[in-house]
Design a protein around this motif. Structure first.
Motif, PDB file in Angstrom:
ATOM      1  N   PRO A  17     -45.321   8.078   3.770  1.00  0.00           N
ATOM      2  CA  PRO A  17     -44.243   8.339   4.718  1.00  0.00           C
ATOM      3  C   PRO A  17     -42.886   8.019   4.095  1.00  0.00           C
ATOM      4  CG  PRO A  17     -45.462   6.379   5.346  1.00  0.00           C
ATOM      5  CD  PRO A  17     -46.195   7.013   4.209  1.00  0.00           C
ATOM      6  N   PRO A  18     -41.861   8.782   4.453  1.00  0.00           N
ATOM      7  CA  PRO A  18     -40.550   8.526   3.838  1.00  0.00           C
ATOM      8  C   PRO A  18     -40.024   7.147   4.224  1.00  0.00           C
ATOM      9  CG  PRO A  18     -40.354  10.080   5.657  1.00  0.00           C
ATOM     10  CD  PRO A  18     -41.819   9.841   5.435  1.00  0.00           C
ATOM     11  N   THR A  19     -39.418   6.507   3.263  1.00  0.00           N
ATOM     12  CA  THR A  19     -38.868   5.187   3.541  1.00  0.00           C
ATOM     13  C   THR A  19     -37.527   5.344   4.239  1.00  0.00           C
ATOM     14  OG1 THR A  19     -37.840   5.128   1.379  1.00  0.00           O
ATOM     15  CG2 THR A  19     -40.020   4.138   1.563  1.00  0.00           C
ATOM     16  N   ARG A  20     -37.232   4.423   5.124  1.00  0.00           N
ATOM     17  CA  ARG A  20     -35.978   4.497   5.864  1.00  0.00           C
ATOM     18  C   ARG A  20     -34.881   3.788   5.082  1.00  0.00           C
ATOM     19  NH1 ARG A  20     -37.570   3.492  12.166  1.00  0.00           N
ATOM     20  NH2 ARG A  20     -38.700   5.432  12.421  1.00  0.00           N
ATOM     21  N   HIS A  21     -33.816   4.515   4.907  1.00  0.00           N
ATOM     22  CA  HIS A  21     -32.639   3.934   4.264  1.00  0.00           C
ATOM     23  C   HIS A  21     -31.583   3.791   5.340  1.00  0.00           C
ATOM     24  CE1 HIS A  21     -34.379   4.525   0.328  1.00  0.00           C
ATOM     25  NE2 HIS A  21     -34.666   5.756   0.653  1.00  0.00           N
ATOM     26  N   GLY A  22     -31.313   2.595   5.773  1.00  0.00           N
ATOM     27  CA  GLY A  22     -30.297   2.382   6.796  1.00  0.00           C
ATOM     28  C   GLY A  22     -30.860   2.581   8.185  1.00  0.00           C
ATOM     29  N   SER A  23     -30.061   3.265   9.036  1.00  0.00           N
ATOM     30  CA  SER A  23     -30.432   3.400  10.440  1.00  0.00           C
ATOM     31  C   SER A  23     -31.363   4.593  10.655  1.00  0.00           C
ATOM     32  CB  SER A  23     -29.178   3.565  11.281  1.00  0.00           C
ATOM     33  OG  SER A  23     -28.484   4.716  10.890  1.00  0.00           O
ATOM     34  N   SER A  24     -32.038   4.576  11.792  1.00  0.00           N
ATOM     35  CA  SER A  24     -32.956   5.654  12.108  1.00  0.00           C
ATOM     36  C   SER A  24     -32.189   6.884  12.574  1.00  0.00           C
ATOM     37  CB  SER A  24     -33.928   5.207  13.199  1.00  0.00           C
ATOM     38  OG  SER A  24     -33.229   5.044  14.419  1.00  0.00           O
ATOM     39  N   THR A  25     -32.880   7.987  12.675  1.00  0.00           N
ATOM     40  CA  THR A  25     -32.263   9.235  13.115  1.00  0.00           C
ATOM     41  C   THR A  25     -31.747   9.120  14.534  1.00  0.00           C
ATOM     42  OG1 THR A  25     -33.800  10.421  11.697  1.00  0.00           O
ATOM     43  CG2 THR A  25     -32.668  11.701  13.365  1.00  0.00           C
ATOM     44  N   THR A  26     -32.487   8.449  15.401  1.00  0.00           N
ATOM     45  CA  THR A  26     -32.070   8.308  16.796  1.00  0.00           C
ATOM     46  C   THR A  26     -30.785   7.497  16.888  1.00  0.00           C
ATOM     47  OG1 THR A  26     -34.379   8.363  17.457  1.00  0.00           O
ATOM     48  CG2 THR A  26     -32.803   7.538  19.069  1.00  0.00           C
ATOM     49  N   THR A  27     -30.706   6.410  16.142  1.00  0.00           N
ATOM     50  CA  THR A  27     -29.502   5.585  16.173  1.00  0.00           C
ATOM     51  C   THR A  27     -28.305   6.362  15.662  1.00  0.00           C
ATOM     52  OG1 THR A  27     -30.856   3.633  15.777  1.00  0.00           O
ATOM     53  CG2 THR A  27     -28.499   3.414  15.372  1.00  0.00           C
ATOM     54  N   ARG A  28     -28.488   7.114  14.593  1.00  0.00           N
ATOM     55  CA  ARG A  28     -27.401   7.901  14.032  1.00  0.00           C
ATOM     56  C   ARG A  28     -26.930   8.960  15.028  1.00  0.00           C
ATOM     57  NH1 ARG A  28     -29.409  10.448   9.094  1.00  0.00           N
ATOM     58  NH2 ARG A  28     -29.812   8.291   8.608  1.00  0.00           N
ATOM     59  N   MET A  29     -27.884   9.592  15.716  1.00  0.00           N
ATOM     60  CA  MET A  29     -27.533  10.614  16.703  1.00  0.00           C
ATOM     61  C   MET A  29     -26.735   9.996  17.849  1.00  0.00           C
ATOM     62  SD  MET A  29     -30.029  13.112  18.868  1.00  0.00           S
ATOM     63  CE  MET A  29     -30.645  11.775  19.853  1.00  0.00           C
ATOM     64  N   LEU A  30     -27.142   8.821  18.319  1.00  0.00           N
ATOM     65  CA  LEU A  30     -26.417   8.171  19.408  1.00  0.00           C
ATOM     66  C   LEU A  30     -25.023   7.737  18.977  1.00  0.00           C
ATOM     67  CD1 LEU A  30     -29.253   6.023  20.994  1.00  0.00           C
ATOM     68  CD2 LEU A  30     -28.148   8.032  21.969  1.00  0.00           C
ATOM     69  N   VAL A  31     -24.889   7.252  17.766  1.00  0.00           N
ATOM     70  CA  VAL A  31     -23.584   6.804  17.276  1.00  0.00           C
ATOM     71  C   VAL A  31     -22.612   7.976  17.195  1.00  0.00           C
ATOM     72  CG1 VAL A  31     -22.411   5.953  15.197  1.00  0.00           C
ATOM     73  CG2 VAL A  31     -24.425   4.779  16.068  1.00  0.00           C
ATOM     74  N   VAL A  32     -23.103   9.164  16.913  1.00  0.00           N
ATOM     75  CA  VAL A  32     -22.239  10.342  16.829  1.00  0.00           C
ATOM     76  C   VAL A  32     -22.000  10.949  18.204  1.00  0.00           C
ATOM     77  CG1 VAL A  32     -22.133  12.702  15.943  1.00  0.00           C
ATOM     78  CG2 VAL A  32     -22.903  10.860  14.463  1.00  0.00           C
ATOM     79  N   THR A  33     -23.030  11.008  19.039  1.00  0.00           N
ATOM     80  CA  THR A  33     -22.944  11.756  20.297  1.00  0.00           C
ATOM     81  C   THR A  33     -22.220  11.000  21.398  1.00  0.00           C
ATOM     82  OG1 THR A  33     -25.045  12.773  19.704  1.00  0.00           O
ATOM     83  CG2 THR A  33     -24.321  13.031  21.969  1.00  0.00           C
ATOM     84  N   VAL A  34     -22.509   9.719  21.579  1.00  0.00           N
ATOM     85  CA  VAL A  34     -21.956   8.965  22.713  1.00  0.00           C
ATOM     86  C   VAL A  34     -20.431   8.915  22.676  1.00  0.00           C
ATOM     87  CG1 VAL A  34     -21.869   6.688  23.797  1.00  0.00           C
ATOM     88  CG2 VAL A  34     -24.060   7.682  23.139  1.00  0.00           C
ATOM     89  N   PRO A  35     -19.777   8.592  21.558  1.00  0.00           N
ATOM     90  CA  PRO A  35     -18.310   8.606  21.568  1.00  0.00           C
ATOM     91  C   PRO A  35     -17.737  10.004  21.852  1.00  0.00           C
ATOM     92  CG  PRO A  35     -19.096   7.400  19.674  1.00  0.00           C
ATOM     93  CD  PRO A  35     -20.288   8.043  20.297  1.00  0.00           C
ATOM     94  N   ALA A  36     -18.414  11.040  21.397  1.00  0.00           N
ATOM     95  CA  ALA A  36     -17.942  12.402  21.663  1.00  0.00           C
ATOM     96  C   ALA A  36     -18.007  12.718  23.150  1.00  0.00           C
ATOM     97  CB  ALA A  36     -18.767  13.408  20.864  1.00  0.00           C
ATOM     98  N   VAL A  37     -19.081  12.314  23.805  1.00  0.00           N
ATOM     99  CA  VAL A  37     -19.223  12.567  25.247  1.00  0.00           C
ATOM    100  C   VAL A  37     -18.180  11.779  26.025  1.00  0.00           C
ATOM    101  CG1 VAL A  37     -20.774  12.216  27.221  1.00  0.00           C
ATOM    102  CG2 VAL A  37     -21.664  13.146  25.084  1.00  0.00           C
ATOM    103  N   ILE A  38     -17.930  10.544  25.627  1.00  0.00           N
ATOM    104  CA  ILE A  38     -16.916   9.730  26.305  1.00  0.00           C
ATOM    105  C   ILE A  38     -15.529  10.342  26.117  1.00  0.00           C
ATOM    106  CG2 ILE A  38     -15.776   7.473  26.280  1.00  0.00           C
ATOM    107  CD1 ILE A  38     -18.548   6.282  25.622  1.00  0.00           C
ATOM    108  N   ALA A  39     -15.237  10.825  24.919  1.00  0.00           N
ATOM    109  CA  ALA A  39     -13.935  11.447  24.667  1.00  0.00           C
ATOM    110  C   ALA A  39     -13.744  12.709  25.501  1.00  0.00           C
ATOM    111  CB  ALA A  39     -13.789  11.768  23.177  1.00  0.00           C
TER     112      ALA A  39
END
Length: 58
Positions: A17-39
């Motif tokens: 299985p691929p090793t995780r480097h840094g944050s997971s895909t879900t965390t990255r998606m939330l970090v990008v999406t939530v501020p955009a929705v709030i804006a």
């Protein structure tokens, strides 16, 4: 009666299985999406109340 021969592909070798480097895909998606929705919500003009106030002032 001769039997038909069936050629099967070789069995798949499961890769590690691929090793995780840094944050997971879900965390990255939330970090990008939530501020955009709030804006968008903050910059969106509100409904009838603001439109009625503009008409009354001019």
């Amino acid at each position: 009666m001769p039997q038909a021969s069936v050629h099967l592909p070789p069995p798949l070798v499961h890769a590690a299985p691929p090793t995780r480097h840094g944050s997971s895909t879900t965390t990255r998606m939330l970090v990008v999406t939530v501020p955009a929705v709030i804006a968008v919500a903050a910059l969106r003009p509100s409904g009838k109340s603001r439109a009625a106030a503009r008409r009354g002032r001019s």
